[in-house]
Design an enzyme around this catalytic site. Structure first.
Site, PDB file in Angstrom:
ATOM      1  N   ILE A 178       0.831  -1.209   0.000  1.00 34.23           N
ATOM      2  CA  ILE A 178       0.000   0.000   0.000  1.00 34.23           C
ATOM      3  C   ILE A 178       0.870   1.264   0.000  1.00 34.23           C
ATOM      4  O   ILE A 178       0.552   2.251  -0.666  1.00 34.23           O
ATOM      5  CB  ILE A 178      -0.963  -0.031   1.213  1.00 34.23           C
ATOM      6  CG1 ILE A 178      -2.003  -1.157   1.024  1.00 34.23           C
ATOM      7  CG2 ILE A 178      -1.664   1.314   1.404  1.00 34.23           C
ATOM      8  CD1 ILE A 178      -2.850  -1.458   2.250  1.00 34.23           C
ATOM      9  N   LYS A 238      -4.427  -1.471  15.758  1.00 33.86           N
ATOM     10  CA  LYS A 238      -5.178  -0.625  14.829  1.00 33.86           C
ATOM     11  C   LYS A 238      -6.343   0.066  15.537  1.00 33.86           C
ATOM     12  O   LYS A 238      -6.718   1.191  15.154  1.00 33.86           O
ATOM     13  CB  LYS A 238      -5.652  -1.454  13.630  1.00 33.86           C
ATOM     14  CG  LYS A 238      -4.511  -2.018  12.776  1.00 33.86           C
ATOM     15  CD  LYS A 238      -3.637  -0.921  12.153  1.00 33.86           C
ATOM     16  CE  LYS A 238      -2.643  -1.490  11.147  1.00 33.86           C
ATOM     17  NZ  LYS A 238      -1.814  -0.467  10.495  1.00 33.86           N
ATOM     18  N   ASP A 243      14.104   2.560  10.445  1.00 38.65           N
ATOM     19  CA  ASP A 243      13.224   1.617  11.134  1.00 38.65           C
ATOM     20  C   ASP A 243      12.324   2.435  12.061  1.00 38.65           C
ATOM     21  O   ASP A 243      12.799   3.049  13.021  1.00 38.65           O
ATOM     22  CB  ASP A 243      14.083   0.629  11.938  1.00 38.65           C
ATOM     23  CG  ASP A 243      13.249  -0.421  12.660  1.00 38.65           C
ATOM     24  OD1 ASP A 243      12.051  -0.174  12.929  1.00 38.65           O
ATOM     25  OD2 ASP A 243      13.809  -1.490  12.962  1.00 38.65           O
ATOM     26  N   VAL A 244      11.034   2.450  11.775  1.00 38.23           N
ATOM     27  CA  VAL A 244      10.151   3.344  12.536  1.00 38.23           C
ATOM     28  C   VAL A 244       9.957   2.903  13.985  1.00 38.23           C
ATOM     29  O   VAL A 244       9.403   3.653  14.788  1.00 38.23           O
ATOM     30  CB  VAL A 244       8.767   3.532  11.856  1.00 38.23           C
ATOM     31  CG1 VAL A 244       8.903   4.199  10.503  1.00 38.23           C
ATOM     32  CG2 VAL A 244       8.002   2.216  11.778  1.00 38.23           C
ATOM     33  N   ASN A 286       2.060   4.708   7.247  1.00 40.78           N
ATOM     34  CA  ASN A 286       1.597   3.472   6.595  1.00 40.78           C
ATOM     35  C   ASN A 286       2.365   2.235   7.050  1.00 40.78           C
ATOM     36  O   ASN A 286       1.803   1.135   7.019  1.00 40.78           O
ATOM     37  CB  ASN A 286       1.718   3.645   5.074  1.00 40.78           C
ATOM     38  CG  ASN A 286       1.625   2.316   4.355  1.00 40.78           C
ATOM     39  OD1 ASN A 286       0.530   1.777   4.171  1.00 40.78           O
ATOM     40  ND2 ASN A 286       2.760   1.747   3.967  1.00 40.78           N
ATOM     41  N   TYR A 304      -2.519  -7.278  16.342  1.00 40.12           N
ATOM     42  CA  TYR A 304      -2.753  -6.397  15.185  1.00 40.12           C
ATOM     43  C   TYR A 304      -4.053  -5.620  15.367  1.00 40.12           C
ATOM     44  O   TYR A 304      -4.088  -4.397  15.188  1.00 40.12           O
ATOM     45  CB  TYR A 304      -2.800  -7.249  13.915  1.00 40.12           C
ATOM     46  CG  TYR A 304      -2.968  -6.462  12.634  1.00 40.12           C
ATOM     47  CD1 TYR A 304      -1.888  -5.793  12.066  1.00 40.12           C
ATOM     48  CD2 TYR A 304      -4.197  -6.397  11.987  1.00 40.12           C
ATOM     49  CE1 TYR A 304      -2.037  -5.073  10.891  1.00 40.12           C
ATOM     50  CE2 TYR A 304      -4.353  -5.688  10.810  1.00 40.12           C
ATOM     51  CZ  TYR A 304      -3.264  -5.024  10.260  1.00 40.12           C
ATOM     52  OH  TYR A 304      -3.421  -4.308   9.093  1.00 40.12           O
TER      53      TYR A 304
HETATM   54  N1  LIG Z   1      -2.557  -5.892   3.160  1.00 42.74           N
HETATM   55  C1  LIG Z   1      -3.684  -5.831   3.844  1.00 42.74           C
HETATM   56  O1  LIG Z   1      -4.555  -6.701   3.710  1.00 42.74           O
HETATM   57  C2  LIG Z   1      -3.931  -4.671   4.777  1.00 42.74           C
HETATM   58  C3  LIG Z   1      -5.221  -4.472   5.255  1.00 42.74           C
HETATM   59  C4  LIG Z   1      -5.469  -3.415   6.126  1.00 42.74           C
HETATM   60  C5  LIG Z   1      -4.440  -2.579   6.493  1.00 42.74           C
HETATM   61  N2  LIG Z   1      -3.185  -2.791   6.028  1.00 42.74           N
HETATM   62  C6  LIG Z   1      -2.127  -1.877   6.482  1.00 42.74           C
HETATM   63  O2  LIG Z   1      -1.448  -1.340   5.374  1.00 42.74           O
HETATM   64  C7  LIG Z   1      -0.148  -0.922   5.784  1.00 42.74           C
HETATM   65  C8  LIG Z   1       0.854  -1.387   4.752  1.00 42.74           C
HETATM   66  O3  LIG Z   1       0.910  -2.811   4.771  1.00 42.74           O
HETATM   67  P1  LIG Z   1       0.962  -3.682   3.428  1.00 42.74           P
HETATM   68  O4  LIG Z   1      -0.224  -4.529   3.428  1.00 42.74           O
HETATM   69  O5  LIG Z   1       1.287  -2.848   2.268  1.00 42.74           O
HETATM   70  O6  LIG Z   1       2.174  -4.662   3.815  1.00 42.74           O
HETATM   71  P2  LIG Z   1       3.631  -4.890   3.220  1.00 42.74           P
HETATM   72  O7  LIG Z   1       3.580  -5.158   1.764  1.00 42.74           O
HETATM   73  O8  LIG Z   1       4.206  -5.931   4.106  1.00 42.74           O
HETATM   74  O9  LIG Z   1       4.353  -3.503   3.464  1.00 42.74           O
HETATM   75  C9  LIG Z   1       4.660  -3.078   4.753  1.00 42.74           C
HETATM   76  C10 LIG Z   1       5.558  -1.862   4.661  1.00 42.74           C
HETATM   77  O10 LIG Z   1       5.849  -1.419   5.996  1.00 42.74           O
HETATM   78  C11 LIG Z   1       7.265  -1.252   6.105  1.00 42.74           C
HETATM   79  N3  LIG Z   1       7.684  -1.496   7.470  1.00 42.74           N
HETATM   80  C12 LIG Z   1       7.321  -2.510   8.290  1.00 42.74           C
HETATM   81  N4  LIG Z   1       7.944  -2.396   9.463  1.00 42.74           N
HETATM   82  C13 LIG Z   1       8.721  -1.280   9.381  1.00 42.74           C
HETATM   83  C14 LIG Z   1       9.603  -0.628  10.276  1.00 42.74           C
HETATM   84  N5  LIG Z   1       9.831  -1.108  11.509  1.00 42.74           N
HETATM   85  N6  LIG Z   1      10.216   0.489   9.862  1.00 42.74           N
HETATM   86  C15 LIG Z   1      10.010   0.979   8.620  1.00 42.74           C
HETATM   87  N7  LIG Z   1       9.188   0.406   7.736  1.00 42.74           N
HETATM   88  C16 LIG Z   1       8.560  -0.713   8.114  1.00 42.74           C
HETATM   89  C17 LIG Z   1       7.867  -2.217   5.117  1.00 42.74           C
HETATM   90  O11 LIG Z   1       9.110  -1.694   4.717  1.00 42.74           O
HETATM   91  P3  LIG Z   1      10.528  -2.467   4.763  1.00 42.74           P
HETATM   92  O12 LIG Z   1      10.305  -3.855   4.347  1.00 42.74           O
HETATM   93  O13 LIG Z   1      11.359  -1.663   3.820  1.00 42.74           O
HETATM   94  O14 LIG Z   1      10.965  -2.316   6.154  1.00 42.74           O
HETATM   95  C18 LIG Z   1       6.876  -2.149   3.967  1.00 42.74           C
HETATM   96  O15 LIG Z   1       7.188  -1.075   3.115  1.00 42.74           O
HETATM   97  C19 LIG Z   1       0.060  -1.508   7.180  1.00 42.74           C
HETATM   98  O16 LIG Z   1      -0.110  -0.511   8.156  1.00 42.74           O
HETATM   99  C20 LIG Z   1      -1.040  -2.550   7.287  1.00 42.74           C
HETATM  100  O17 LIG Z   1      -1.425  -2.779   8.609  1.00 42.74           O
HETATM  101  C21 LIG Z   1      -2.914  -3.816   5.169  1.00 42.74           C
END
Ligand SMILES: NC(=O)c1ccc[n+]([C@@H]2O[C@H](COP(=O)([O-])OP(=O)(O)OC[C@H]3O[C@@H](n4cnc5c(N)ncnc54)[C@H](OP(=O)(O)O)[C@@H]3O)[C@@H](O)[C@H]2O)c1
Length: 257
Positions: free
Chosen positions: A17, A157, A63-64, A90, A153
């Site tokens: 996302i 949220k 790293d956030v 995000n 999780y």
């Molecule tokens: N996918 C779903 O079904 C879904 C549904 C509802 C909400 N969301 C929310 O959408 C957001 C994005 O998730 P996504 O689904 O796109 O997952 P994703 O593909 O796993 O991406 C997660 C992102 O967060 C970054 N990240 C994780 N931990 C981090 C840290 N400690 N410091 C810096 N960056 C960090 C990762 O970057 P690096 O790998 O570079 O660290 C990656 O860019 C999240 O908040 C998630 O809860 C997702």
């Protein structure tokens, strides 16, 4: 929607996302600050943004969940651009499991999903107040829908939604808006990173597609469109809102993620 001259900071911009948000803001001419831990993935997203819009994104490897890194996100952004207009919180992770997953899982999920947005927004707020900017938090529809297999999780949220509303109240008088988007399932790396096998991941999303009222899951780009709208001047009267984008998941009795 025109973000020319606006500086947009996106955490977790290296995947899913967050990467879609980067592309969407690039197409609306924003000056991008792309944050994540994985530099090659960040550079790939930065290259896509250059090809889409010709701008030069600032890439910050951070790293956030580490306070010094969060401070660096703000100082590096302000050093380069002198301003922050939009913060997209995000970056997010999940664990898989309930109470039996132990407190370490809760600590890790809360550190990234809840504590980091709180800290980063606090450091960015003076800059957002100067620009009369805004924050968009990427929450989840699981903030209001309990799930025993994703307990930390869901908790993280739910807290992020309440943070969205409290900060909207606090920052409103400074001209700063704060909103959240609450996606349902979106095909990204999130469950694979939590240890779910490729086959189980595919089964999960296929099952959800069948069970959701709209019979599909949203794309990351659709979530990004909603983020861009909330961050834009078109949403200038919207604050403290948490917007589901879930293909009807929250409506159904039989839609368990
Ligand atoms: N996918 C779903 O079904 C879904 C549904 C509802 C909400 N969301 C929310 O959408 C957001 C994005 O998730 P996504 O689904 O796109 O997952 P994703 O593909 O796993 O991406 C997660 C992102 O967060 C970054 N990240 C994780 N931990 C981090 C840290 N400690 N410091 C810096 N960056 C960090 C990762 O970057 P690096 O790998 O570079 O660290 C990656 O860019 C999240 O908040 C998630 O809860 C997702």
């Amino acid at each position: 929607m025109d973000f020319s001259g606006k500086v947009v900071v996106i955490t977790g911009a290296s995947s899913g996302i967050g990467a879609a948000c980067a592309a969407a803001f690039a197409q609306h001419s924003a000056a991008l600050v792309l944050v994540g831990r994985n530099r090659p993935n960040l550079e790939r997203v930065a290259q896509q943004c250059r090809e889409l819009a010709g701008g030069e994104p600032l890439v910050i490897c951070a790293d956030v969940s580490v306070d010094a890194d969060v401070e660096r996100i703000v100082t590096d952004t302000v050093d380069k651009h002198g301003r922050i207009d939009v913060l997209v919180n995000n970056a997010g992770i999940t664990s898989v499991g309930g109470l039996g997953g132990g407190v370490a899982a809760l600590d890790a999920v809360m550190a990234t999903n809840t504590r980091a947005p709180y800290l980063l927004a606090g450091l960015a707020l003076p800059h957002l107040a100067r620009s009369r900017g805004n924050v968009v938090n990427v929450s989840s529809c699981l903030s209001t829908k309990p799930n025993t297999m994703l307990m930390p999780y869901c908790m993280s949220k739910a807290a992020l939604d309440m943070f969205t509303k409290c900060l909207a109240l606090e920052a409103g008088p400074q001209g700063v808006r704060v909103n959240a988007v609450n996606p349902g399932p979106v095909r990204t790396e999130i469950f694979r990173r939590a240890g779910v096998s490729a086959a189980d991941n595919e089964r999960l999303y296929a099952g959800l597609e069948g069970a959701l009222p709209l019979g599909r899951v949203a794309d990351a780009a659709e979530v990004a469109d909603l983020v861009v709208y909330l961050a834009s001047a078109r949403a200038r009267s919207v604050t403290g809102a948490c917007y589901p984008i879930d293909c009807g998941l929250l409506l159904g009795e039989n839609t368990t993620i």
